[in-house]
Design a protein around this motif. Structure first.
Motif, PDB file in Angstrom:
ATOM      1  N   LEU A 129      63.460  62.672 130.998  1.00  0.00           N
ATOM      2  CA  LEU A 129      64.669  62.152 130.358  1.00  0.00           C
ATOM      3  C   LEU A 129      65.044  60.790 130.917  1.00  0.00           C
ATOM      4  O   LEU A 129      65.477  59.902 130.173  1.00  0.00           O
ATOM      5  N   GLU A 133      64.917  58.315 127.604  1.00  0.00           N
ATOM      6  CA  GLU A 133      66.144  58.133 126.846  1.00  0.00           C
ATOM      7  C   GLU A 133      66.521  56.670 126.661  1.00  0.00           C
ATOM      8  O   GLU A 133      67.251  56.330 125.750  1.00  0.00           O
ATOM      9  N   GLY A 153      62.963  66.434 123.184  1.00  0.00           N
ATOM     10  CA  GLY A 153      63.461  67.760 122.829  1.00  0.00           C
ATOM     11  C   GLY A 153      62.932  68.826 123.772  1.00  0.00           C
ATOM     12  O   GLY A 153      63.660  69.742 124.178  1.00  0.00           O
ATOM     13  N   HIS A 156      64.829  68.388 127.102  1.00  0.00           N
ATOM     14  CA  HIS A 156      66.196  68.919 127.022  1.00  0.00           C
ATOM     15  C   HIS A 156      66.182  70.449 127.047  1.00  0.00           C
ATOM     16  O   HIS A 156      67.072  71.081 127.647  1.00  0.00           O
ATOM     17  N   HIS A 161      69.645  72.012 127.800  1.00  0.00           N
ATOM     18  CA  HIS A 161      70.529  71.187 126.975  1.00  0.00           C
ATOM     19  C   HIS A 161      70.162  71.467 125.510  1.00  0.00           C
ATOM     20  O   HIS A 161      69.519  70.655 124.844  1.00  0.00           O
ATOM     21  N   GLY A 163      71.752  71.758 122.586  1.00  0.00           N
ATOM     22  CA  GLY A 163      72.240  70.913 121.506  1.00  0.00           C
ATOM     23  C   GLY A 163      71.470  69.605 121.422  1.00  0.00           C
ATOM     24  O   GLY A 163      71.088  69.157 120.330  1.00  0.00           O
ATOM     25  N   ASP A 164      71.239  68.988 122.575  1.00  0.00           N
ATOM     26  CA  ASP A 164      70.474  67.740 122.615  1.00  0.00           C
ATOM     27  C   ASP A 164      69.024  67.978 122.193  1.00  0.00           C
ATOM     28  O   ASP A 164      68.411  67.125 121.541  1.00  0.00           O
ATOM     29  N   ALA A 165      68.492  69.137 122.571  1.00  0.00           N
ATOM     30  CA  ALA A 165      67.122  69.467 122.184  1.00  0.00           C
ATOM     31  C   ALA A 165      66.999  69.541 120.664  1.00  0.00           C
ATOM     32  O   ALA A 165      66.064  68.973 120.067  1.00  0.00           O
ATOM     33  N   SER A 167      68.953  68.156 118.424  1.00  0.00           N
ATOM     34  CA  SER A 167      69.153  66.814 117.855  1.00  0.00           C
ATOM     35  C   SER A 167      67.881  65.987 117.931  1.00  0.00           C
ATOM     36  O   SER A 167      67.519  65.282 116.980  1.00  0.00           O
ATOM     37  N   SER A 168      67.183  66.065 119.062  1.00  0.00           N
ATOM     38  CA  SER A 168      65.940  65.312 119.232  1.00  0.00           C
ATOM     39  C   SER A 168      64.874  65.788 118.259  1.00  0.00           C
ATOM     40  O   SER A 168      64.156  64.990 117.645  1.00  0.00           O
TER      41      SER A 168
END
Length: 216
Positions: A129, A133, A153, A156, A161, A163-165, A167-168
């Motif tokens: 990350l 990022e 993803g 994350h 994480h 939610g971030d996963a 999203s990615s």
């Protein structure tokens, strides 16, 4: 590779070996992948000593170092994988730009994309990350951009994480749907997200799981 030999284009042979090693990795024949790539690196380094080095030479050599990083990471050989990433970084610094010789997309940016993937394979999500990022991959192919997002993803997910996963992965899917729908690593991440979320899985996650056939 045979055509490259017949045409007197040795770098085409080395690029062919790079792709052959990728096939060995997909088949989980890591010893064969390593042997082919090490042989190619040694031969190319010997060739460069006797000929004027060009950007094409550097692109192929750097890509071979990245292949060795992949092989070592898949084998869980942390120090060896990191060493090959550093070797590739040195070649990329010498090259000084992102290029696409022999469709290898070698350069400073792609080295860092591979460094993210290597870190994830080794379970070093925080490092992945930190590197990925802030990385701008917009000058590279859609496939490489999507690969970076997919690996973020994965990272994350390792850090929980979720939610971030998601999203990615959705961002990666927008760029390269087929890759995300069929790539084993992407499907494994989606499956893990579904297992963790259970009945609380969002509609977005459920839909992604259906598209990647990760419900089972």
């Amino acid at each position: 590779m045979r055509e490259a030999e017949l045409s007197g284009e040795p770098l085409g042979v080395f690029a062919g070996i790079y792709r052959l090693a990728h096939a060995f990795v997909r088949l989980k024949h890591l010893d064969q992948a390593e042997h082919a790539t090490v042989t190619a690196v040694n031969a190319l380094q010997s060739y460069v000593k006797d000929h004027e080095s060009t950007p094409q030479h550097l692109s192929v050599l750097g890509s071979l170092h990245l292949m060795l990083a992949l092989v070592h990471a898949r084998a869980g050989e942390r120090s060896a994988a990191r060493k090959q990433i550093e070797n590739a970084r040195k070649v990329a610094q010498q090259l000084g730009e992102d290029r696409n010789d022999f469709n290898l997309e070698f350069g400073p940016t792609n080295v860092e994309i591979q460094a993210v993937s290597t870190a994830v394979d080794l379970g070093d999500a925080g490092e992945a990350l930190d590197i990925g990022e802030g990385l701008d991959a917009s000058s590279l192919s859609i496939e490489r951009q999507a690969r970076l997002l997919m690996d973020l993803g994965r990272a994350h997910t390792q850090r929980r994480h979720f939610g971030d996963a998601l999203s990615s992965l959705l961002a990666a899917e927008e760029l390269a749907p087929e890759m995300i729908h069929t790539h084993i690593a992407a499907r494994e991440v989606v499956r893990e997200l579904m297992l963790v979320a259970g009945r609380a899985a969002s509609d977005e996650l459920r839909a992604l799981a259906e598209r990647t056939d990760s419900l089972g």
